[in-house]
Scaffold this motif. Structure first.
Motif, PDB file in Angstrom:
ATOM      1  N   GLU A 165       0.844  -1.204   0.000  1.00 23.85           N
ATOM      2  CA  GLU A 165       0.000   0.000   0.000  1.00 23.85           C
ATOM      3  C   GLU A 165       0.880   1.254   0.000  1.00 23.85           C
ATOM      4  O   GLU A 165       0.515   2.280  -0.558  1.00 23.85           O
ATOM      5  CB  GLU A 165      -0.926   0.026   1.225  1.00 23.85           C
ATOM      6  CG  GLU A 165      -1.886  -1.157   1.342  1.00 23.85           C
ATOM      7  CD  GLU A 165      -3.057  -1.107   0.366  1.00 23.85           C
ATOM      8  OE1 GLU A 165      -3.301  -0.039  -0.227  1.00 23.85           O
ATOM      9  OE2 GLU A 165      -3.710  -2.150   0.186  1.00 23.85           O
ATOM     10  N   GLU A 231     -10.512  -5.532   1.394  1.00 24.77           N
ATOM     11  CA  GLU A 231      -9.688  -6.090   0.311  1.00 24.77           C
ATOM     12  C   GLU A 231     -10.508  -7.082  -0.518  1.00 24.77           C
ATOM     13  O   GLU A 231     -10.358  -7.150  -1.731  1.00 24.77           O
ATOM     14  CB  GLU A 231      -8.444  -6.784   0.891  1.00 24.77           C
ATOM     15  CG  GLU A 231      -7.507  -5.868   1.684  1.00 24.77           C
ATOM     16  CD  GLU A 231      -6.734  -4.873   0.812  1.00 24.77           C
ATOM     17  OE1 GLU A 231      -6.800  -4.970  -0.430  1.00 24.77           O
ATOM     18  OE2 GLU A 231      -6.082  -3.978   1.376  1.00 24.77           O
ATOM     19  N   HIS A 261      -5.312  -1.877  -8.335  1.00 25.10           N
ATOM     20  CA  HIS A 261      -6.005  -2.594  -7.266  1.00 25.10           C
ATOM     21  C   HIS A 261      -6.662  -3.898  -7.722  1.00 25.10           C
ATOM     22  O   HIS A 261      -7.084  -4.689  -6.886  1.00 25.10           O
ATOM     23  CB  HIS A 261      -7.019  -1.669  -6.591  1.00 25.10           C
ATOM     24  CG  HIS A 261      -6.337  -0.704  -5.668  1.00 25.10           C
ATOM     25  ND1 HIS A 261      -5.747   0.454  -6.120  1.00 25.10           N
ATOM     26  CD2 HIS A 261      -6.095  -0.754  -4.341  1.00 25.10           C
ATOM     27  CE1 HIS A 261      -5.190   1.076  -5.106  1.00 25.10           C
ATOM     28  NE2 HIS A 261      -5.373   0.371  -4.013  1.00 25.10           N
ATOM     29  N   ASP A 265      -5.250  -6.307  -4.884  1.00 20.51           N
ATOM     30  CA  ASP A 265      -6.196  -6.666  -3.836  1.00 20.51           C
ATOM     31  C   ASP A 265      -6.666  -8.120  -3.924  1.00 20.51           C
ATOM     32  O   ASP A 265      -7.131  -8.679  -2.924  1.00 20.51           O
ATOM     33  CB  ASP A 265      -7.361  -5.671  -3.809  1.00 20.51           C
ATOM     34  CG  ASP A 265      -6.889  -4.326  -3.249  1.00 20.51           C
ATOM     35  OD1 ASP A 265      -5.772  -4.290  -2.680  1.00 20.51           O
ATOM     36  OD2 ASP A 265      -7.621  -3.326  -3.383  1.00 20.51           O
ATOM     37  N   HIS A 268      -4.056  -9.218  -1.707  1.00 21.51           N
ATOM     38  CA  HIS A 268      -4.245  -8.691  -0.344  1.00 21.51           C
ATOM     39  C   HIS A 268      -5.373  -9.377   0.416  1.00 21.51           C
ATOM     40  O   HIS A 268      -5.305  -9.551   1.632  1.00 21.51           O
ATOM     41  CB  HIS A 268      -4.525  -7.179  -0.403  1.00 21.51           C
ATOM     42  CG  HIS A 268      -3.329  -6.373  -0.803  1.00 21.51           C
ATOM     43  ND1 HIS A 268      -3.391  -5.025  -1.061  1.00 21.51           N
ATOM     44  CD2 HIS A 268      -2.041  -6.729  -0.979  1.00 21.51           C
ATOM     45  CE1 HIS A 268      -2.190  -4.590  -1.386  1.00 21.51           C
ATOM     46  NE2 HIS A 268      -1.352  -5.606  -1.347  1.00 21.51           N
TER      47      HIS A 268
HETATM   48 FE   LIG Z   1      -5.060  -3.403  -0.899  1.00 28.20          FE
END
Ligand SMILES: [Fe+2]
Ligand SMILES: [Fe+2]
Length: 317
Positions: A165, A231, A261, A265, A268
């Motif tokens: 991040e 996430e 993202h 993500d 993540h």
């Molecule tokens: Fe993230």
């Protein structure tokens, strides 16, 4: 540095006055109840901001001024009580590791990303970017408070996630910085807090809940549960948002933020659930309910924001 937002009622007027008075004048007792959700939300947002970048015209000592800390606690207690009242409790018989993603996928809320992907006007997307900037311009910061409060395996995993991040060591790759560049390229103001005044209470409550989960050690499991849900609801919507921005001819910088993202993500969400939440609960089983609570709060607060924006645009959710 950030300018103080406009008050939205008598309590936020008093808080603003007190912030400006520190340390020259003593801060008197602030015993007023908030007049509205807006009044409460902006007052708490200001008090939390003292623990991030602060304000141009507020002395840094205001952060630990006892009366202001007391007001912050009271507003946080109200926010937490409202959330806990709406919360249906952990899903019956669910196993955190095995069932979390299905539970998130089974949540059926209004989707801003779907609207942006196919139907939103450029004006609506600009509205959305403005209010989202309240969070994205300090993306990941509220979760950083949690790092020293976790057992070792969860701590190592959270630092790994936050490292991404925060741009993997490259200041130009910080997610908050990517968003700022996208804002600028889209003709919007990239300074943190620039659009707080036009953000509805629902947006401020999303930010306030995150700060409260991060700043209160007692709520550390809610903070990581929130992270996992956040996430887990980011990758697919980010792809939709990127497609919507392309459709409307937004600059590459803004589209790039969302593209970043889609893949990040997807990774993540796995780290957040397995290496952070499950690992924390293995060490401290009594925290499991709060992991679910934080995750639910993430989805609930996003639903409220989505409904508020879609209503304002005259779109049925
Ligand atoms: Fe993230
Ligand atoms: Fe991010």
């Amino acid at each position: 540095m950030t300018a103080l937002p406009k008050p939205r009622g008598p309590l936020s007027v008093l808080v603003t006055g007190a912030l400006r008075a520190v340390p020259v004048e003593p801060v008197g007792r602030i015993d007023l109840d908030p007049e509205s959700a807006d009044d409460a939300a902006v007052a708490l947002w200001m008090l939390h901001e003292l623990s991030y970048g602060g304000f141009d015209d507020v002395d840094d000592r205001a952060e630990w001024e006892p009366e202001l800390v007391r007001v912050r606690r009271r507003l946080e207690d109200d926010l937490e009580a409202q959330l806990r009242e709406r919360w249906p409790g952990p899903p019956q018989g669910a196993d955190l590791a095995a069932d979390f993603f299905d539970w998130v996928a089974g949540h059926d809320g209004p989707s801003l990303a779907r609207h942006v992907q196919t139907h939103a006007s450029k004006e609506q997307v600009l509205d959305l970017l403005r209010v989202r900037s309240v969070y994205h311009l300090k993306e990941a910061d509220p979760t950083t408070w949690v790092i020293p409060r976790l057992p070792v395996a969860a701590k190592a995993a959270l630092v790994e996630l936050q490292y991404d991040e925060y741009g993997v060591g490259d200041p130009a790759r910080l997610h908050a910085e990517l968003f700022a560049r996208g804002m600028e390229a889209s003709g919007l103001r990239p300074e943190h807090g620039a659009y707080v005044d036009e953000s509805p209470a629902e947006i401020l409550e999303q930010n306030n809940a995150l700060s409260m989960f991060g700043l209160q050690r007692r709520l550390r499991a809610a903070a990581v549960g929130h992270l996992a849900a956040f996430e887990a609801t980011s990758s697919v919507p980010s792809r939709r948002l990127a497609q919507g921005l392309e459709r409307l001819g937004f600059p590459e910088e803004m589209i790039g933020y969302y593209r970043e993202h889609v893949e990040a993500d997807a990774v993540h969400e796995q780290v957040a659930l397995r290496d952070i939440c499950v690992s924390l609960v293995n060490e401290e089983p009594s925290l499991e309910a709060d992991v679910w609570f934080g995750a639910w709060a993430c989805l609930d607060l996003e639903d409220r924001t989505a409904r508020r924006l879609l209503d304002a645009w005259g779109v049925s959710a």
